[in-house]
Design an enzyme around this catalytic site. Structure first.
Site, PDB file in Angstrom:
ATOM      1  N   LYS A 121      27.921  39.931  41.167  1.00 19.74           N
ATOM      2  CA  LYS A 121      28.005  40.394  39.769  1.00 19.74           C
ATOM      3  C   LYS A 121      27.631  39.239  38.844  1.00 19.74           C
ATOM      4  O   LYS A 121      28.052  38.111  39.067  1.00 19.74           O
ATOM      5  CB  LYS A 121      29.410  40.905  39.450  1.00 19.74           C
ATOM      6  CG  LYS A 121      29.580  41.311  37.978  1.00 19.74           C
ATOM      7  CD  LYS A 121      30.815  42.175  37.745  1.00 19.74           C
ATOM      8  CE  LYS A 121      32.123  41.460  37.614  1.00 19.74           C
ATOM      9  NZ  LYS A 121      32.180  40.446  36.523  1.00 19.74           N
ATOM     10  N   GLU A 190      33.093  45.609  29.523  1.00 21.92           N
ATOM     11  CA  GLU A 190      34.419  45.054  29.234  1.00 21.92           C
ATOM     12  C   GLU A 190      34.700  45.065  27.732  1.00 21.92           C
ATOM     13  O   GLU A 190      33.902  44.585  26.920  1.00 21.92           O
ATOM     14  CB  GLU A 190      34.492  43.601  29.773  1.00 21.92           C
ATOM     15  CG  GLU A 190      35.852  42.962  29.506  1.00 21.92           C
ATOM     16  CD  GLU A 190      36.110  41.693  30.317  1.00 21.92           C
ATOM     17  OE1 GLU A 190      35.300  41.338  31.179  1.00 21.92           O
ATOM     18  OE2 GLU A 190      37.156  41.066  30.077  1.00 21.92           O
TER      19      GLU A 190
END
Ligand code: KIV
Length: 272
Positions: A121, A190
């Site tokens: 990631k 996020e």
């Protein structure tokens, strides 16, 4: 295994995309060590993230910036020694992919070779396009990460909600489309407004996993120490605590101290 996990086959990037297609939500949680990863995998988690949040929760650093590639590989290896079913994603740490794309692919290859993880990631969009292309060209699947990207905390200066303004929201939508076009298999969003996250999840065919991004996305991720209540000092609005391990562990340790001090432990049955 969880009652929600009937399929015991190894989770793959392709299976996550199929889950999105049939509207099955994706569960994702962080882990950094063998013992916790064993429990989380056996409970039926779909995705385990060896997050660079290890810098905070395992090492006590204020930000995620100090953690090194070697340290991420150490945690990744420990988790991979445990996991049988979940897809395992390892975060590429700050400084291991932003400099240039050759360094990025070399870092990603080290993670894959030395941990045995399924994918990596990376935080960012257009600004790390070349690194993403090179890593993908080496056959390494990538999960993107947009919105609040903690590795850029020194640029943002705060951990508050991102993309509330139109221009930043527009850039986030463009970056999400770019990541899908480049070939990323999923994206973490996020701490952004729920409506924006839902729009991105609807527009993209790859799974969108949210943290503080509302319920209109394809899955949710939390940091294990936060959701288990080990870490009591961190209470953002998006966090739901599923246990109070802080109290459980403190009480157990205090009982042990008491038993040692009073010579109650060990008793006759607890010795040779
Ligand atoms: O490092 C981490 O734990 C993460 C999650 C917050 C998504 O990136």
């Amino acid at each position: 295994m969880s009652t929600y996990t009937e399929d015991l086959r190894k989770v793959t990037t392709r299976r996550l995309i199929e889950m999105k297609q049939r509207g099955e939500k994706i569960s994702m949680l962080t882990a950094y060590d063998y013992s916790m990863a064993t429990l989380i995998d056996q409970a039926g988690m779909d995705v385990i993230l060896v997050g660079d949040s290890a810098s905070n929760v395992m090492c006590g650093n204020i930000t995620t910036l100090p953690i090194t590639l070697d340290q991420m590989i150490y945690h990744g290896r420990a988790v991979m020694n445990a996991v049988k079913r979940a897809l395992v994603v390892v975060d590429m740490p700050f400084g291991s992919y932003q400099g240039n794309s050759k360094e990025a692919v070399a870092s990603a290859i080290r993670i894959m070779k030395e941990t045995g993880a399924d994918c990596v990631k990376l935080e960012g969009g257009a600004e790390i396009k070349e690194s993403i292309e090179r890593i993908l060209s080496a056959g390494i699947p990538i999960m993107g990460h947009l919105g609040l990207t903690p590795q850029s905390i020194n640029k943002f200066g705060t951990y508050t909600v991102r993309a509330k303004e139109k221009a930043e929201a527009q850039k986030l939508i463009e970056d999400a489309h770019l990541l899908e076009e480049l070939g990323c298999f999923a994206i973490v969003l996020e701490k952004i407004p729920a409506k924006l996250a839902e729009q991105v999840a609807k527009e993209l065919t790859i799974p969108i996993i949210g943290i503080g991004a509302g319920g209109g996305v394809d899955g949710q991720v939390l940091v294990m120490h936060d959701m288990l209540g080990i870490n009591k000092g961190f209470s953002p609005r998006f966090l739901r605590r599923y246990a109070d391990l802080n109290s459980v562990i403190t009480e157990a340790v205090q009982n042990y101290i008491k038993d040692v001090k009073t010579s109650d432990f060990p008793n006759e049955k607890e010795q040779y």
